[in-house]
Design a protein around this motif. Structure first.
Motif, PDB file in Angstrom:
ATOM      1  N   SER A  37       4.150   4.777   9.340  1.00 52.18           N
ATOM      2  CA  SER A  37       2.768   5.232   9.478  1.00 52.18           C
ATOM      3  C   SER A  37       1.949   4.318  10.385  1.00 52.18           C
ATOM      4  O   SER A  37       0.803   4.628  10.701  1.00 52.18           O
ATOM      5  N   ARG A  47       9.308   0.422   4.749  1.00 51.02           N
ATOM      6  CA  ARG A  47      10.002   1.302   5.717  1.00 51.02           C
ATOM      7  C   ARG A  47      10.865   0.506   6.704  1.00 51.02           C
ATOM      8  O   ARG A  47      11.679   1.099   7.420  1.00 51.02           O
ATOM      9  N   LYS A 104      -5.166   0.280   4.113  1.00 51.68           N
ATOM     10  CA  LYS A 104      -5.760   1.310   3.263  1.00 51.68           C
ATOM     11  C   LYS A 104      -6.246   0.749   1.931  1.00 51.68           C
ATOM     12  O   LYS A 104      -6.843   1.466   1.126  1.00 51.68           O
TER      13      LYS A 104
HETATM   14  O1  G3P Z   1      -0.970   1.686   0.395  1.00 53.26           O
HETATM   15  C1  G3P Z   1      -1.040   2.607   1.396  1.00 53.26           C
HETATM   16  C2  G3P Z   1      -0.277   3.806   0.926  1.00 53.26           C
HETATM   17  O2  G3P Z   1      -1.038   4.498  -0.019  1.00 53.26           O
HETATM   18  C3  G3P Z   1       0.115   4.691   2.058  1.00 53.26           C
HETATM   19  O3  G3P Z   1       0.734   3.943   3.063  1.00 53.26           O
HETATM   20  O4  G3P Z   1       2.062   3.646   5.090  1.00 53.26           O
HETATM   21  O5  G3P Z   1       2.345   5.698   3.688  1.00 53.26           O
HETATM   22  O6  G3P Z   1       0.274   5.408   5.026  1.00 53.26           O
HETATM   23  P1  G3P Z   1       1.394   4.701   4.287  1.00 53.26           P
END
Ligand code: G3P
Length: 194
Positions: A37, A47, A104
């Motif tokens: 992401s 990841r 986030k």
């Molecule tokens: O902590 C962030 C999570 O909720 C989502 O992360 O990398 O999947 O956008 P991501």
């Protein structure tokens, strides 16, 4: 007021340390912006395939939120602790070091709640785990934990942090805009998958 501004600044600085990015770089896992992401959080570190790095990121991003709260409370009381909590969260999401393009805030969210009120913190962690266990999607865990956090505040506490809870919940949802779109489209990756 000067003291509150000071704790806001300190909370922001602590929150703005991008542990995921630092850990990924130190452990030679590459640039998180070019992985998954592109986010700087534990989910995206996972990841890379390195579970230890992801666990460390989760731990340190949560710890900076908790530390900001505990320090502010010890030196300046409950109001300062709430200010520091919000500031740490904002620091993680909008770090000056990364051109204000940060994460986030989910790990920091969990850490700051554990320190602010451990009952709310534990309830939010369990909510994350339950939702993530069912759907196998990290962002779904985050959205569930944020959504229910205000409920836990009302049910488990005197409600003095209710307003903070509302603000943090809205911020978590806002930061997960792209995730929500992917969830709706059915393209949001499962935990640990690219
Ligand atoms: O902590 C962030 C999570 O909720 C989502 O992360 O990398 O999947 O956008 P991501």
């Amino acid at each position: 007021t000067t003291q509150l501004i000071l704790w806001a600044a300190l909370g922001y600085l602590m929150g703005s340390i991008p542990f995921g990015m630092l850990i990924a770089r130190i452990m030679g896992l590459g640039n998180l912006r070019q992985i998954g992401s592109g986010n700087i959080g534990a989910t995206n570190v996972l990841r890379t395939g390195n579970k230890a790095a992801a666990a460390l990121t989760l731990l340190f991003d949560a710890a900076k939120g908790a530390a900001a709260v505990l320090l502010a409370r010890a030196f300046a009381g409950d109001d300062a602790a709430q200010i520091a909590a919000l500031a740490a969260f904002l620091g993680h999401c909008f770090p000056v070091w990364l051109g204000f393009k940060g994460g986030k805030g989910v790990a920091t969210f969990l850490g700051l709640w554990l320190a602010l009120d451990w009952r709310v913190g534990i309830a939010c962690c369990l909510t994350w785990l339950a939702a993530a266990a069912i759907w196998r999607i990290s962002s779904v865990g985050a959205l569930a934990a944020a959504a229910l956090s205000t409920t836990w505040i009302v049910v488990l506490t005197d409600g003095s942090a209710f307003f903070l809870g509302i603000i943090l919940t809205m911020l978590v949802y806002w930061r997960h805009n792209a995730n929500v779109a992917r969830i709706k489209a059915g393209t949001e990756p499962k935990i640990g998958k690219p």
